[in-house]
Design a protein around this motif. Structure first.
Motif, PDB file in Angstrom:
ATOM      1  N   PRO A   1       0.949  -1.443  -0.239  1.00  0.00           N
ATOM      2  CA  PRO A   1       0.441   0.200  -0.463  1.00  0.00           C
ATOM      3  C   PRO A   1       0.267   1.441   0.030  1.00  0.00           C
TER       4      PRO A   1
ATOM      5  N   TRP B   1       1.206   3.371  -5.925  1.00  0.00           N
ATOM      6  CA  TRP B   1      -0.164   3.709  -5.459  1.00  0.00           C
ATOM      7  C   TRP B   1      -0.715   5.038  -4.877  1.00  0.00           C
TER       8      TRP B   1
ATOM      9  N   TYR C   1      -4.242   5.807  -6.466  1.00  0.00           N
ATOM     10  CA  TYR C   1      -5.290   5.247  -4.970  1.00  0.00           C
ATOM     11  C   TYR C   1      -6.101   6.938  -4.553  1.00  0.00           C
TER      12      TYR C   1
ATOM     13  N   THR D   1     -10.483   7.515  -3.009  1.00  0.00           N
ATOM     14  CA  THR D   1     -11.137   6.789  -1.869  1.00  0.00           C
ATOM     15  C   THR D   1     -12.539   7.833  -2.473  1.00  0.00           C
TER      16      THR D   1
ATOM     17  N   ASN E   1     -19.546   3.449  -1.834  1.00  0.00           N
ATOM     18  CA  ASN E   1     -19.256   2.762  -2.114  1.00  0.00           C
ATOM     19  C   ASN E   1     -20.343   0.973  -2.077  1.00  0.00           C
TER      20      ASN E   1
ATOM     21  N   ASN F   1     -11.062  -4.191  -0.084  1.00  0.00           N
ATOM     22  CA  ASN F   1      -9.634  -3.597  -0.456  1.00  0.00           C
ATOM     23  C   ASN F   1      -9.364  -2.638  -1.888  1.00  0.00           C
ATOM     24  N   ARG F   2      -8.078  -2.170  -1.263  1.00  0.00           N
ATOM     25  CA  ARG F   2      -7.480  -1.553  -2.981  1.00  0.00           C
ATOM     26  C   ARG F   2      -7.583  -2.449  -4.090  1.00  0.00           C
ATOM     27  N   TYR F   3      -6.857  -3.921  -3.496  1.00  0.00           N
ATOM     28  CA  TYR F   3      -6.124  -4.346  -4.260  1.00  0.00           C
ATOM     29  C   TYR F   3      -7.397  -5.528  -5.102  1.00  0.00           C
TER      30      TYR F   3
ATOM     31  N   TRP G   1     -10.755  -4.406  -5.407  1.00  0.00           N
ATOM     32  CA  TRP G   1     -11.404  -2.810  -6.478  1.00  0.00           C
ATOM     33  C   TRP G   1     -10.387  -3.350  -7.629  1.00  0.00           C
ATOM     34  N   PHE G   2      -8.939  -2.878  -7.594  1.00  0.00           N
ATOM     35  CA  PHE G   2      -8.694  -2.782  -8.870  1.00  0.00           C
ATOM     36  C   PHE G   2      -8.118  -4.429  -9.344  1.00  0.00           C
TER      37      PHE G   2
END
Length: 511
Positions: free
Chosen positions: A352, A357, A361, A363, A369, A375-377, A379-380
């Motif tokens: 992170p 990132w 990145y 939010t 949402n 988590n970001r992964y 979503w990515f």
């Protein structure tokens, strides 16, 4: 009030006939998509129930689709070996029933507590091999009719659209089943048994909608005796292979020369799709290191299927709207897009706090949402795989259309199956290579290579973790193979020009 003419009646009959034929094209592909009901459960079944490690799990996951590799054999049988008087219909229906039977065997083995990987490898392969045979027959019927009506491209889009719809729904349902399995509310055998039900629809459509003239029965022994004789002949033929190897080499050389188009298409698809990190190793990494759950995989794969459907529809519209855009322009654009998106392949392996990132990145408020626990992964993976999957569909559909327009109608089943089987074997090959490379790079005497990579500029993640470094190496290998597709686009274009074939993606091909 106007009275319908004979021509009007003929047109109406043709429309009804094509509508029935579309059921033959669509239902098998839809049912094939329902086999993805097992996609997520099998991932967890391999990792936790069978207890396989990274390399072993990758090898198992790759080899469970060996049945797709021998599609040319199914094509040859369908083209040349009638069953109960039919070359297509009988095999189509029989294999659909066998799919149900083999999934029932897998369910029974799981319910009995069998946990030997080799046994499930056989049972899964038998089940998936039946889909491959039905797929071959379906494609042969598509090529035969599509070439006569000039609708190969339309039929290909329709088939893969049906597959995409079923794939999306089945993967999502399968991930829900896996959640129930992890909660102790369901057993894996239930998923395997449920997957065997949809093939009954394939059997029904084959019996009802495939119009094929029954071949004249040959005088001679009963069918069972002839099948037994054919089996003995096959065994004898295998025994003679060694003695006739020089002749086979010459025949293979002639086949290669006479079917250069198919070879170039196969090689393009092979180099385009090859990525040794795709499969069990990467998904296992995402479970262990990035917090992916069964629901995560289900949503990502399901939306990927819907994206595939949207891209098929968009591709069909674009080819009709812009008919002057040539097939090679689409393929060059795919290669360019693959190179342009290359850096995105590293983000799943970056911690992170990595500077990359910070560049992308952001939010959003929880109220906006739909998946606040992700988590970001997760979503990515969802966004990138969905968008790239949508944009790169021509790299798959263009070669299929070219193949459908150029294969010999006499061997429609085996020729088209040859292309499809070698594209399917790419998935198996990349998995086997990935398993082998991973096992090799994790051996103590290869630590110098991994360590050298980790101390080079090529290690973007810089975590010091061996598994992460190996997955990064795989990303670079994938880039090299993507660039190697360019020569085959040039060779394919030259061969079509030499043969005087002009491919129109939205209409009839000119020869």
């Amino acid at each position: 009030m106007a009275t319908p003419t004979q021509g009007d009646q003929t047109d109406e009959n043709e429309k009804q006939d094509e509508a029935r034929f579309r059921w033959v094209l669509g239902v098998p592909y839809f049912v094939q998509g329902t086999s993805h009901l097992t996609e997520v459960p099998i991932l967890y079944f391999i990792k936790f129930s069978l207890g396989m490690g990274e390399a072993g799990g990758q090898l198992f996951d790759s080899l469970r689709n060996v049945g797709w590799f021998i599609k040319p054999v199914w094509g040859l049988i369908s083209d040349r070996v009638p069953l109960f008087g039919y070359r297509r219909k009988s095999w189509f229906v029989l294999m659909a029933f066998l799919a149900m039977a083999f999934w029932a065997v897998s369910a029974l083995l799981s319910a009995l507590g069998v946990r030997t990987p080799a046994i499930f490898l056989v049972s899964f392969n038998l089940a998936f091999a039946t889909y491959a045979f039905v797929d071959v027959v379906c494609d042969a019927l598509m090529v035969e009719r599509g070439r006569r009506s000039g609708k190969v491209g339309t039929f290909v889009n329709f088939q893969w659209g049906a597959l995409a719809v079923a794939n999306a729904g089945s993967v999502m349902l399968g991930s829900y089943f896996q959640t129930l399995i992890q909660d102790g509310q369901l057993q894996p055998w239930v998923v395997f048994a449920a997957t065997g039900v949809p093939p009954l629809a394939t059997a029904y459509v084959g019996l009802r909608n495939i119009k094929e003239d029954r071949q004249q029965a040959e005088a001679g022994p009963p069918v069972t005796h002839r099948l037994a004789n054919a089996g003995h002949a096959l065994v004898g033929g295998v025994a003679r292979v060694g003695r006739r190897l020089p002749g086979f080499v010459g025949a293979f050389r002639r086949f290669r020369q006479q079917n250069r188009l198919i070879w170039y298409l196969v090689l393009f698809l092979f180099f385009w799709k090859f990525n040794p990190s795709v499969g069990f190793i990467e998904r296992s990494y995402l479970i262990d290191e990035r917090g992916f759950s069964a629901t995560s995989f289900g949503l990502v794969l399901s939306l990927g299927g819907l994206s595939f459907l949207a891209s098929v529809l968009a591709y069909a519209w674009i080819t009709r709207r812009f008919p002057k855009v040539r097939w090679e322009h689409y393929l060059y654009a795919m290669v360019f897009l693959g190179v342009l998106s290359f850096p995105l392949s590293f983000f799943l392996y970056l911690e992170p706090g990595h500077p990359w990132w910070e560049a992308i990145y952001f939010t959003v408020p929880d109220a906006l949402n739909p998946l606040p626990t992700w988590n970001r992964y997760e979503w990515f993976r969802l966004l990138v795989q969905t968008l790239l999957g949508f944009a790169t569909i021509p790299a798959f559909l263009v070669p299929l259309t070219i193949a459908g327009e150029t294969v010999s109608l006499t061997y429609a089943g085996v020729s088209y199956a040859f292309l499809m089987s070698l594209t399917n074997v790419t998935n198996m090959f990349e998995g086997v290579v990935g398993a082998g490379l991973y096992d090799l790079l994790t051996r103590p005497w290869m630590t110098w290579l991994v360590s050298g990579f980790q101390h080079s500029l090529f290690d973007i993640a810089g975590t010091g973790d061996t598994r992460t470094a190996i997955l990064e190496i795989f990303v670079y290998i994938s880039l090299v193979f993507s660039l190697l597709t360019i020569p085959f686009i040039l060779l394919l274009k030259r061969e079509l020009t030499r043969r005087g074939i002009e491919i129109h993606l939205a209409g009839r091909t000119e020869v």
